[in-house]
Scaffold this active site. Structure first.
Site, PDB file in Angstrom:
ATOM      1  N   GLU A 281      -2.331  10.280  -2.378  1.00  0.00           N
ATOM      2  CA  GLU A 281      -1.322  11.327  -2.656  1.00  0.00           C
ATOM      3  C   GLU A 281      -1.720  12.720  -2.179  1.00  0.00           C
ATOM      4  OE1 GLU A 281      -0.560  11.059  -6.869  1.00  0.00           O
ATOM      5  OE2 GLU A 281       0.212   9.024  -6.724  1.00  0.00           O
TER       6      GLU A 281
ATOM      7  N   GLU B  35       1.807  -0.451  -5.404  1.00  0.00           N
ATOM      8  CA  GLU B  35       1.950  -0.147  -6.843  1.00  0.00           C
ATOM      9  C   GLU B  35       3.383  -0.370  -7.316  1.00  0.00           C
ATOM     10  OE1 GLU B  35       0.358   3.724  -7.837  1.00  0.00           O
ATOM     11  OE2 GLU B  35      -1.286   3.544  -6.408  1.00  0.00           O
TER      12      GLU B  35
HETATM   13  C1  XIL Z   1      -1.756   5.745 -13.409  1.00  0.00           C
HETATM   14  C2  XIL Z   1      -2.342   4.800 -14.451  1.00  0.00           C
HETATM   15  O1  XIL Z   1      -1.618   3.598 -14.479  1.00  0.00           O
HETATM   16  C3  XIL Z   1      -2.327   5.464 -15.791  1.00  0.00           C
HETATM   17  O2  XIL Z   1      -2.970   4.625 -16.749  1.00  0.00           O
HETATM   18  C4  XIL Z   1      -3.028   6.797 -15.693  1.00  0.00           C
HETATM   19  O3  XIL Z   1      -2.930   7.475 -16.857  1.00  0.00           O
HETATM   20  C5  XIL Z   1      -2.429   7.673 -14.618  1.00  0.00           C
HETATM   21  O4  XIL Z   1      -2.445   6.968 -13.405  1.00  0.00           O
HETATM   22  N1  XIL Z   1      -0.004   6.499  -8.686  1.00  0.00           N
HETATM   23  C6  XIL Z   1      -1.304   6.054  -8.605  1.00  0.00           C
HETATM   24  C7  XIL Z   1      -1.954   5.429  -9.786  1.00  0.00           C
HETATM   25  O5  XIL Z   1      -1.893   6.072  -7.514  1.00  0.00           O
HETATM   26  O6  XIL Z   1      -3.328   5.681  -9.836  1.00  0.00           O
HETATM   27  C8  XIL Z   1      -1.301   5.893 -11.066  1.00  0.00           C
HETATM   28  O7  XIL Z   1      -1.882   5.168 -12.139  1.00  0.00           O
HETATM   29  C9  XIL Z   1       0.185   5.722 -11.002  1.00  0.00           C
HETATM   30  C10 XIL Z   1       0.770   6.542  -9.888  1.00  0.00           C
END
Ligand code: XIL
Length: 395
Positions: A191, A303
């Site tokens: 990101e 994701e």
């Molecule tokens: C999220 C996790 O699932 C949560 O438990 C944490 O609090 C915050 O991060 N994009 C990403 C992931 O790349 O690392 C994120 O994961 C969700 C959004």
């Protein structure tokens, strides 16, 4: 017209969901997909109250599982996990064993877990997960090495312009070499683009950009390659999926295209795919994936989930909308030959990072292929149907 007029009937839904997948056709899904946008626009006025948890009885193990269907297409399929889910729950272990040929750590490989103190590493949980995955024949993704979030509490008071570059390279070298040869792919940088609040080139204002230098992304990738020549090095980002997210897609293409030109070792782009039940997905994401292919890059869907928290309707209706988006999106992206892995962000709704969002009726989102009772939902069938329809990936 009500939501019920726009969505498949309850009988149709239970027929698709409950029996053989032969009855679950593309035409049906297209109908769901077309209905979803219209249903959403009137959803807020209809005040649905029926929140009975639907019972789908979808067979999802053995030859019916995602892992087997993915294998038939040479496509690794899996999800993010947390080790305690695996350690404490035999039913969850079964589910994961059936569905996942690739795992990624939800948060146990992030800086705030791996780095309790500036000169200390905590590897026990990450080690456990990597060993678990490999001993169960699953590939392992690493997530992530450089991100503006999940930094340890000590970071802000400790990192500065003179030590940040060293902190970054020491972290990457230590972590990546520890698991060298065991990791399918690393999210090296996560990101880094923010087109709304970022700089002229789209780079997000992060501690890394500020402290480690404007070339910190190139630097992170080069450091990772030196520590493990075999892991596929990935740039991972979100908000590039919907039709109207063109400026972010352009900024990502610009970033990774520049890296390629400079000879920076990058192998793949991770499209996070945190989708919205209200989102529009179409030709633009396909064009983006083809542009990445022209740069010689693989694409991982890293994701995936579908956020239905803004949607009013019964659970069954929301599940149908979520399933429609899963199918629409995956049927667009999976046929592209450079799309070579598919992961959801967790398997079960109750483990979703969206769990703290509240729907109009006070319920929680239902964004994943399984519900809290390990029950496969229509989204599971969408995933499997889209996998079945994509050509076999070359090795
Ligand atoms: C999220 C996790 O699932 C949560 O438990 C944490 O609090 C915050 O991060 N994009 C990403 C992931 O790349 O690392 C994120 O994961 C969700 C959004």
């Amino acid at each position: 017209m009500s939501v019920d007029d726009l969505l498949p009937s309850r009988q149709t839904l239970s027929r698709y969901a409950g029996h053989s997948r032969e009855k679950f056709t593309r035409r049906d899904f297209m109908k769901w997909g077309a209905a979803s946008a219209a249903a959403l626009s009137i959803g807020s006025t209809t005040g649905m109250a029926d929140n009975a948890v639907p019972v789908y009885s979808i067979p999802c193990d053995g030859p019916n599982c995602l892992r087997a269907h993915g294998a038939a297409r040479n496509l690794p399929v899996g999800s993010a996990v947390v080790i305690q889910q695996i350690q404490r729950d035999a039913k969850f272990r079964d589910l994961l064993q059936n569905q996942a040929s690739i795992l990624v750590s939800d948060w146990q490989m992030k800086w705030n877990v791996l780095r309790p103190a500036p000169n200390q590493f905590f590897f026990a949980d990450a080690d456990w997960l990597v060993n678990y995955a490999l001993s169960h024949g699953q590939l392992m993704r690493g997530h992530n090495l450089c991100w503006h979030q999940a930094l340890p509490n000590w970071f802000a008071g400790y990192a500065n312009r003179s030590n940040a570059r060293h902190l970054l390279s020491q972290h990457i070298t230590t972590v990546v070499s520890r698991y060298a040869g065991k990791i399918h792919s690393w999210d090296v940088v996560n990101e880094a683009i923010d087109v709304e609040r970022g700089n002229a080139n789209g780079l997000r204002d992060t501690p890394w950009l500020e402290l480690a230098g404007s070339d910190y992304i190139d630097f992170a990738f080069r450091t990772a390659r030196a520590a493990d020549p075999h892991a596929l090095l990935t740039y991972n980002d979100n908000n590039v999926e919907a039709e109207n997210q063109g400026s972010k897609r352009d900024a990502v293409l610009n970033l990774v295209g520049g890296m390629k030109k400079r000879g920076v070792p990058i192998d793949a782009v991770g499209i996070q795919s945190h989708l919205s039940a209200k989102g529009e997905y179409g030709a633009e994401i396909v064009r983006f994936i083809r542009d990445l292919r022209a740069l010689g890059l693989q694409v991982f869907i890293t994701e995936m989930d579908v956020d239905d928290s803004g949607v009013q309707g019964t659970f069954a209706q929301r599940d149908a909308l979520v399933a429609a988006i899963y199918f629409k999106f995956l049927d667009l992206v999976l046929p592209e030959p450079n799309v070579t892995a598919l992961l959801t962000w967790e398997e079960r709704d109750k483990d979703s990072w969206l769990e703290n969002r509240i729907c109009p009726d006070g319920s929680r989102p239902r964004p994943l292929p399984f519900d809290g009772n390990y029950q496969a939902k229509p989204a599971f069938l969408s995933m499997r149907n889209a996998i079945d329809r994509c050509p076999r990936k070359s090795a």
